[in-house]
Scaffold this active site. Sequence first.
Site, short mmCIF file in Angstrom:
data_model
loop_
_atom_site.label_atom_id
_atom_site.label_comp_id
_atom_site.label_asym_id
_atom_site.label_seq_id
_atom_site.Cartn_x
_atom_site.Cartn_y
_atom_site.Cartn_z
N LYS A 142 0.86 -1.19 0.00
CA LYS A 142 0.00 0.00 0.00
C LYS A 142 0.90 1.24 0.00
O LYS A 142 2.05 1.17 0.43
CB LYS A 142 -0.88 0.02 1.25
CG LYS A 142 -1.99 -1.00 1.20
CD LYS A 142 -3.10 -0.57 2.13
CE LYS A 142 -4.16 -1.65 2.18
NZ LYS A 142 -4.80 -1.69 3.49
N HIS A 145 1.97 6.97 2.77
CA HIS A 145 1.31 8.26 2.56
C HIS A 145 1.87 9.34 3.49
O HIS A 145 2.75 9.07 4.31
CB HIS A 145 -0.21 8.14 2.65
CG HIS A 145 -0.70 7.57 3.94
ND1 HIS A 145 -0.63 8.26 5.11
CD2 HIS A 145 -1.27 6.37 4.22
CE1 HIS A 145 -1.14 7.52 6.07
NE2 HIS A 145 -1.51 6.36 5.56
N HIS A 148 2.21 8.67 7.08
CA HIS A 148 3.38 7.84 7.43
C HIS A 148 4.65 8.69 7.46
O HIS A 148 5.56 8.43 8.24
CB HIS A 148 3.56 6.70 6.42
CG HIS A 148 2.50 5.64 6.53
ND1 HIS A 148 1.74 5.25 5.45
CD2 HIS A 148 2.08 4.90 7.59
CE1 HIS A 148 0.89 4.31 5.85
NE2 HIS A 148 1.07 4.09 7.14
N1 ARG Z 1 0.36 0.03 9.88
C1 ARG Z 1 -0.50 0.92 10.59
C2 ARG Z 1 -1.01 2.00 9.66
O1 ARG Z 1 -0.42 2.29 8.66
C3 ARG Z 1 0.18 1.60 11.75
C4 ARG Z 1 0.74 0.69 12.79
C5 ARG Z 1 0.85 1.36 14.11
N2 ARG Z 1 1.49 0.57 15.10
C6 ARG Z 1 0.94 -0.35 15.87
N3 ARG Z 1 1.69 -0.96 16.75
N4 ARG Z 1 -0.32 -0.64 15.76
O2 ARG Z 1 -2.06 2.57 9.92
#
Ligand code: ARG
Length: 583
Positions: A142, A145, A148
């Site tokens: 994905k 963005h 991030h």
């Molecule tokens: N991958 C998730 C996202 O892009 C964020 C992860 C955040 N960290 C966690 N330990 N849940 O929305």
Amino acid sequence: MDFKEIISEIIFQALNNTEISKEEIKNYIEIPKEEEKGDYAFPCFRLAKILKQAPNMIADNLKEKIVNSNNANATSNEINGNQSIIEKVESISGYLNFFVSKAKIVENAIDKFNKQKEDYGKLDLGEGKTILVEYSSPNIAKPFHIGHLKTTIIGNSLKNIYKNCGFKTISLNHLGDYGTQFAKLIEGYKRWGKEYDLSENPIDKLSEIYKRINELCEEDEKVLEECRETFKKLEEGDEYCVNLWNEFKDLSMKEFERIYDLLNVKFDSYNGESFYSDKMQEVIDILNKNGKLTDSQGAKVVDLEDVGIKAPCIIQKANGSSIYATRDLAAILYRARTYDFDKCIYVVGEEQNLHFKQIFAVAKYLDLDEKYTNGLIHVSYGMIMLPEGKMSTRKGNFVKVEDLLDEAISKSKEIMQEKNVEDKEKVAKQVGIGAVIFEDLKESRIKNQVFDLAEALNFNGETGPYIQYMTVRTKSVLEKAEFNPNDVNINVNILTDDDSIRLIKLIEKFDKIIINSMEKNEPSILARYSIDVASAYSSFYNENKIISDDKESQNARCYLTYMTKVTLINALKLLGIEVPDKM
Ligand code: ARG
């Protein structure tokens, strides 16, 4: 020299009252915002109850006593002749305002700086403690963005700040590399993989495949069923599925790594969600044993009403598969055991506030030591959006972060064309990336923000390039003066004008700013501070002739320039921003 300490001693003596300690007095001392109110102020309403007097009366009396007893003079020392440390005490509307000798302020700041020089700002208050900082955590296949980008930049800066404070820091990237979407992707790839050349822009193409298969799933229940089957296969380790999943992951990682390289961000661990897929049963077992799991329409959930959270935390779906929260809980167990952390910080957007409230609450039921469950911290941040127009419209609502960074670099290259800089490529990269990083850090993190690249690159605004530019100026001043940092014979009286004092006072509080940023997990405090130092230097530079025939004044002003340079370089380093040699 601790001015607060000296002032609290003076007040303590004058007060001569056992009901209030010197420590308390010291804690109440403030630094007034307006310069005309002195360097330190003591709010006398703090004493009104004990003394049963109006604050302005208390202030008047104390002032009398201090002036008469000459206590202010009693603390003078010999370094600068007979000059006393406190030059004046005033009583203004219930406050006692203290004016410290300017020469002493300068002397004190220089002494403090000289203890560390190039290491100025390094601290050791975290020694023996371990901090985990989890940030970035994009999703495989994905797009990476702009949200991030924000966690990446905030997290990297926090890691730097903690490290600077003496903590052992470990940076974690909790990759989103697990879940049914991968099964869908595999099913999509099976059908249309041949149509796409994944050697270029693979994430774009995988996203498209994902979109297509999703549409098909909506039309055709049978396809959705196939995807579920495929997920099961993936979980069971089916070779074809696992290989494809690995390939998608590698392709995504290559794109992410390019972004991390540009930002100069590194991680100690990339253990993502999939890493925890075989560690979730334990979470379920412990919760079961502790009687915390209840059935809700076939799913297993932990009820959190007792702790004030209305929504229960789902641990296992009705079909038996695990979810995001379960993997996070497994990660908490794993991290506690592996790293024995004192704090584990999650830099994740505010849209996941509920998720973190839930998992932190459930973590308390996992038989972990309180040290760990109390150390879990969600460092959340507000929405970040791009302004309307060119950058935001490219496919949906996001722009590729890599494109954004490239654009920042090429825009700054255009600016560099007009300047007399040698390595234009390198400087353009430092400035372009510095601009983006600073833009993401300058507002308190919880504020929603519109990311405006043009604004970020404004050399005259409150921007990264502005601070870089001022830092470069300090470098060129010192070069021109052939400054020698070992020549510490400084006449402090040369640095007592308003602009010099303002700059010196700022430099003196660098350590407090770092500690404050750390305690609040708020790099913006350090970012704003950097602006303040840069603009204070600009005023100092404009108002004072630094390089001159008067060697004594040149020496003093160069020394202050040197202190500014080190402070700015170290502050920018903590933010994750490089300083060019010239720009
Ligand atoms: N991958 C998730 C996202 O892009 C964020 C992860 C955040 N960290 C966690 N330990 N849940 O929305």
